[in-house]
Design a protein around this motif. Structure first.
Motif, mmCIF file in Angstrom:
data_model
loop_
_atom_site.group_PDB
_atom_site.id
_atom_site.type_symbol
_atom_site.label_atom_id
_atom_site.label_comp_id
_atom_site.label_asym_id
_atom_site.label_seq_id
_atom_site.Cartn_x
_atom_site.Cartn_y
_atom_site.Cartn_z
ATOM 1 N N SER A 189 0.853 -1.185 0.000
ATOM 2 C CA SER A 189 0.000 0.000 0.000
ATOM 3 C C SER A 189 0.889 1.235 0.000
ATOM 4 O O SER A 189 2.047 1.193 0.438
ATOM 5 C CB SER A 189 -0.924 0.012 1.222
ATOM 6 N N VAL A 190 0.356 2.337 -0.498
ATOM 7 C CA VAL A 190 1.101 3.597 -0.574
ATOM 8 C C VAL A 190 0.267 4.697 0.060
ATOM 9 O O VAL A 190 -0.937 4.795 -0.185
ATOM 10 C CB VAL A 190 1.411 3.972 -2.037
ATOM 11 N N GLU A 191 0.897 5.510 0.884
ATOM 12 C CA GLU A 191 0.220 6.663 1.461
ATOM 13 C C GLU A 191 1.180 7.831 1.560
ATOM 14 O O GLU A 191 2.407 7.662 1.571
ATOM 15 C CB GLU A 191 -0.356 6.325 2.836
ATOM 16 N N LEU A 192 0.614 9.011 1.608
ATOM 17 C CA LEU A 192 1.406 10.232 1.753
ATOM 18 C C LEU A 192 1.594 10.521 3.229
ATOM 19 O O LEU A 192 0.656 10.412 4.021
ATOM 20 C CB LEU A 192 0.697 11.403 1.073
ATOM 21 N N GLY A 193 2.818 10.861 3.626
ATOM 22 C CA GLY A 193 3.093 11.164 5.020
ATOM 23 C C GLY A 193 4.142 12.248 5.142
ATOM 24 O O GLY A 193 4.456 12.952 4.173
ATOM 25 N N SER A 194 4.682 12.398 6.330
ATOM 26 C CA SER A 194 5.740 13.377 6.568
ATOM 27 C C SER A 194 6.916 12.683 7.238
ATOM 28 O O SER A 194 6.730 11.740 8.019
ATOM 29 C CB SER A 194 5.229 14.535 7.443
ATOM 30 N N ALA A 195 8.105 13.134 6.950
ATOM 31 C CA ALA A 195 9.319 12.483 7.446
ATOM 32 C C ALA A 195 9.490 12.728 8.943
ATOM 33 O O ALA A 195 9.450 13.869 9.407
ATOM 34 C CB ALA A 195 10.534 13.000 6.682
ATOM 35 N N GLY A 196 9.684 11.622 9.693
ATOM 36 C CA GLY A 196 10.070 11.746 11.085
ATOM 37 C C GLY A 196 11.560 12.037 11.180
ATOM 38 O O GLY A 196 12.278 12.014 10.174
ATOM 39 N N ALA A 197 12.030 12.300 12.371
ATOM 40 C CA ALA A 197 13.436 12.663 12.556
ATOM 41 C C ALA A 197 14.402 11.599 12.039
ATOM 42 O O ALA A 197 15.366 11.919 11.326
ATOM 43 C CB ALA A 197 13.714 12.990 14.022
ATOM 44 N N PRO A 198 14.193 10.289 12.347
ATOM 45 C CA PRO A 198 15.141 9.278 11.851
ATOM 46 C C PRO A 198 15.194 9.209 10.328
ATOM 47 O O PRO A 198 16.272 9.156 9.723
ATOM 48 C CB PRO A 198 14.621 7.970 12.445
ATOM 49 N N GLU A 199 14.006 9.221 9.676
ATOM 50 C CA GLU A 199 13.968 9.167 8.216
ATOM 51 C C GLU A 199 14.575 10.427 7.610
ATOM 52 O O GLU A 199 15.266 10.360 6.582
ATOM 53 C CB GLU A 199 12.527 9.004 7.725
ATOM 54 N N ALA A 200 14.301 11.580 8.211
ATOM 55 C CA ALA A 200 14.846 12.833 7.697
ATOM 56 C C ALA A 200 16.371 12.805 7.706
ATOM 57 O O ALA A 200 17.022 13.263 6.756
ATOM 58 C CB ALA A 200 14.328 14.019 8.519
ATOM 59 N N ARG A 201 16.966 12.244 8.764
ATOM 60 C CA ARG A 201 18.422 12.155 8.816
ATOM 61 C C ARG A 201 18.957 11.247 7.716
ATOM 62 O O ARG A 201 19.941 11.571 7.053
ATOM 63 C CB ARG A 201 18.884 11.642 10.191
ATOM 64 N N ARG A 202 18.313 10.105 7.524
ATOM 65 C CA ARG A 202 18.794 9.152 6.516
ATOM 66 C C ARG A 202 18.649 9.697 5.098
ATOM 67 O O ARG A 202 19.446 9.362 4.213
ATOM 68 C CB ARG A 202 18.033 7.829 6.634
ATOM 69 N N LEU A 203 17.646 10.540 4.874
ATOM 70 C CA LEU A 203 17.361 11.013 3.529
ATOM 71 C C LEU A 203 17.798 12.451 3.300
ATOM 72 O O LEU A 203 17.486 13.039 2.263
ATOM 73 C CB LEU A 203 15.853 10.888 3.247
ATOM 74 N N ASP A 204 18.535 13.022 4.252
ATOM 75 C CA ASP A 204 19.034 14.392 4.126
ATOM 76 C C ASP A 204 17.886 15.373 3.882
ATOM 77 O O ASP A 204 17.918 16.197 2.976
ATOM 78 C CB ASP A 204 20.053 14.480 2.986
ATOM 79 N N GLN A 205 16.839 15.237 4.700
ATOM 80 C CA GLN A 205 15.686 16.119 4.622
ATOM 81 C C GLN A 205 15.471 16.827 5.945
ATOM 82 O O GLN A 205 16.132 16.524 6.946
ATOM 83 C CB GLN A 205 14.415 15.317 4.294
ATOM 84 N N LEU A 206 14.528 17.750 5.941
ATOM 85 C CA LEU A 206 14.103 18.372 7.179
ATOM 86 C C LEU A 206 12.930 17.571 7.743
ATOM 87 O O LEU A 206 12.088 17.073 6.984
ATOM 88 C CB LEU A 206 13.669 19.822 6.937
#
Length: 252
Positions: A189-206
């Protein structure tokens, strides 16, 4: 950059009109990778409140026109990269052709929704393999693959050698054991979400940046043997499902 006052539009919210004007500016005044002025300068240029400006910038980021990166600021995004997430490309974790890179692994209690998917007790630790997907030199997705320890033991087989304590080697050990199973199939399944702190660090995002969350359940021998939760950058990824088409985002 000169100052521009937005004309009052009665038929649409002000941030939508600002988004249209910003889009024209991105097409005519900026190039891919170029940084935009800071929010204070942009708000002053267009004569809007910073809250209105942030709404417009959020929509442009969601549409893949802008990227926000730590220590860099807001830049013009390159075209989205097509990422094939169809079963033909993701037949089984760790199978030949799997382009994910294992970065870590350790036992941990999974989220409640994942535990239910695996028919695991709420407090039962499972193997959690952390992996990243790199495309064109950029990390575009981060995944947590959850595998119950019981799945890795074949009935009637002598107890296998214990895995490494933690780290990528443990993850590769788990994937190798998973390869011994004969897959029945998978669903996702696919859904739209927002990056949490751990994912943001791994993906170089805010933190809070828009992401696409793909949840996959893998089955073998008539039961669920693994579950994966992958977080894709919504500003750089365009998910494709083979003959089933493309997952696209539209900003309201």
């Amino acid at each position: 950059m000169g100052s521009i006052q937005l004309e009052q539009q009665s038929s649409e919210p002000k941030y939508r009109h600002l988004k249209t004007v910003l889009t024209e500016a991105l097409d005519t005044e900026f190039s891919v990778g170029q940084a935009l002025p800071n929010e204070r300068e942009l708000a002053a240029r267009f004569g809007v409140a910073r809250a209105t400006l942030r709404q417009a910038l959020d929509q442009l980021e969601l549409e893949g026109r802008l990227q926000r990166r730590r220590g860099v600021g807001t830049t013009v995004a390159p075209p989205r990269v097509g990422v094939d997430v169809s079963p033909r490309r993701h037949t089984w974790p760790g199978a030949p052709g799997d382009s994910w890179v294992t970065t870590d692994c350790a036992p941990a209690v999974p989220p409640t929704a994942v535990a239910r998917m695996l028919d695991a007790r709420p407090d039962e630790p499972v193997e959690v393999v952390h992996r990243v997907l790199v495309t064109h030199g950029q990390s575009v997705a981060a995944e947590q693959l959850y595998v119950p320890a019981a799945v890795l033991v074949t009935p009637g087989e002598a107890a296998p050698a214990g895995p490494p304590a933690t780290g990528p080697e443990r993850g590769r050990h788990v994937l190798a054991r998973l390869q011994r199973l004969r897959p029945d199939g998978q669903d996702r399944s696919v859904e739209l979400g927002s990056a949490g702190a751990p994912e943001a660090r791994r993906l170089d995002q805010l933190p809070g940046a828009p992401v696409l969350i793909v949840t996959t359940r893998y089955a073998a021998a008539g039961r669920t043997v693994a579950a994966a939760v992958a977080t894709y950058r919504a500003d750089t990824c365009r998910l494709t499902f083979g003959n089933q088409g493309t997952v696209s985002l539209s900003a309201s």
